[in-house]
Motif scaffolding. Structure first.
Motif, PDB file in Angstrom:
ATOM      1  N   LEU A  32     -21.718  18.908 -10.288  1.00 49.70           N
ATOM      2  CA  LEU A  32     -20.428  18.241 -10.162  1.00 49.70           C
ATOM      3  C   LEU A  32     -19.787  18.625  -8.846  1.00 49.70           C
ATOM      4  O   LEU A  32     -19.898  19.762  -8.399  1.00 49.70           O
ATOM      5  N   ASP A  33     -19.096  17.679  -8.226  1.00 50.69           N
ATOM      6  CA  ASP A  33     -18.271  17.962  -7.059  1.00 50.69           C
ATOM      7  C   ASP A  33     -17.044  17.058  -7.110  1.00 50.69           C
ATOM      8  O   ASP A  33     -16.867  16.307  -8.071  1.00 50.69           O
ATOM      9  N   GLU A  34     -16.197  17.132  -6.114  1.00 52.18           N
ATOM     10  CA  GLU A  34     -14.944  16.375  -6.165  1.00 52.18           C
ATOM     11  C   GLU A  34     -15.160  14.865  -6.186  1.00 52.18           C
ATOM     12  O   GLU A  34     -14.296  14.108  -6.612  1.00 52.18           O
ATOM     13  N   ARG A  35     -16.315  14.383  -5.761  1.00 55.42           N
ATOM     14  CA  ARG A  35     -16.603  12.938  -5.795  1.00 55.42           C
ATOM     15  C   ARG A  35     -17.168  12.501  -7.142  1.00 55.42           C
ATOM     16  O   ARG A  35     -17.440  11.325  -7.341  1.00 55.42           O
ATOM     17  N   SER A  36     -17.346  13.428  -8.070  1.00 52.81           N
ATOM     18  CA  SER A  36     -17.953  13.117  -9.365  1.00 52.81           C
ATOM     19  C   SER A  36     -16.951  12.564 -10.380  1.00 52.81           C
ATOM     20  O   SER A  36     -17.329  12.236 -11.484  1.00 52.81           O
ATOM     21  N   PHE A  37     -15.686  12.475  -9.997  1.00 53.91           N
ATOM     22  CA  PHE A  37     -14.661  12.079 -10.948  1.00 53.91           C
ATOM     23  C   PHE A  37     -14.051  10.750 -10.560  1.00 53.91           C
ATOM     24  O   PHE A  37     -13.865  10.450  -9.389  1.00 53.91           O
ATOM     25  N   GLU A  38     -13.718   9.963 -11.575  1.00 53.94           N
ATOM     26  CA  GLU A  38     -12.979   8.734 -11.371  1.00 53.94           C
ATOM     27  C   GLU A  38     -12.129   8.495 -12.613  1.00 53.94           C
ATOM     28  O   GLU A  38     -12.441   8.977 -13.692  1.00 53.94           O
ATOM     29  N   GLU A  39     -11.038   7.784 -12.436  1.00 53.74           N
ATOM     30  CA  GLU A  39     -10.176   7.473 -13.562  1.00 53.74           C
ATOM     31  C   GLU A  39     -10.517   6.089 -14.074  1.00 53.74           C
ATOM     32  O   GLU A  39     -10.658   5.144 -13.308  1.00 53.74           O
ATOM     33  N   LEU A  40     -10.668   5.983 -15.369  1.00 52.63           N
ATOM     34  CA  LEU A  40     -10.916   4.696 -16.009  1.00 52.63           C
ATOM     35  C   LEU A  40      -9.730   4.387 -16.905  1.00 52.63           C
ATOM     36  O   LEU A  40      -9.292   5.229 -17.674  1.00 52.63           O
ATOM     37  N   TRP A  41      -9.235   3.188 -16.796  1.00 51.74           N
ATOM     38  CA  TRP A  41      -8.082   2.780 -17.589  1.00 51.74           C
ATOM     39  C   TRP A  41      -8.538   1.765 -18.607  1.00 51.74           C
ATOM     40  O   TRP A  41      -9.253   0.818 -18.295  1.00 51.74           O
ATOM     41  N   ASP A  42      -8.112   1.937 -19.834  1.00 56.62           N
ATOM     42  CA  ASP A  42      -8.461   1.039 -20.917  1.00 56.62           C
ATOM     43  C   ASP A  42      -7.339   0.018 -21.071  1.00 56.62           C
ATOM     44  O   ASP A  42      -6.341   0.272 -21.737  1.00 56.62           O
ATOM     45  N   ASP A  43      -7.509  -1.152 -20.445  1.00 53.11           N
ATOM     46  CA  ASP A  43      -6.488  -2.191 -20.485  1.00 53.11           C
ATOM     47  C   ASP A  43      -6.308  -2.767 -21.880  1.00 53.11           C
ATOM     48  O   ASP A  43      -5.244  -3.241 -22.227  1.00 53.11           O
TER      49      ASP A  43
END
Length: 50
Positions: A32-43
């Motif tokens: 894991l590194d700082e580019r391994s994360f993303e936010e997903l929004w459940d519309d």
């Protein structure tokens, strides 16, 4: 698992310890590194609340 649960579990480790995720009984893994994360929004959940 929540972020709070993860933080509580990791707080006993040295901050410089690398983190790896393992899947498929260790067949698939990766760091894991700082580019391994993303936010997903459940519309869809927003539509149900209306």
């Amino acid at each position: 698992m929540t972020v709070g649960e993860l933080v509580a579990h990791l707080q006993d480790y040295d901050p410089d310890t690398p983190v790896y995720l393992s899947f498929d009984n260790g067949y698939t893994y990766g760091g894991l590194d700082e580019r391994s994360f993303e936010e997903l929004w459940d519309d869809e959940s927003d539509e149900e609340d209306c």
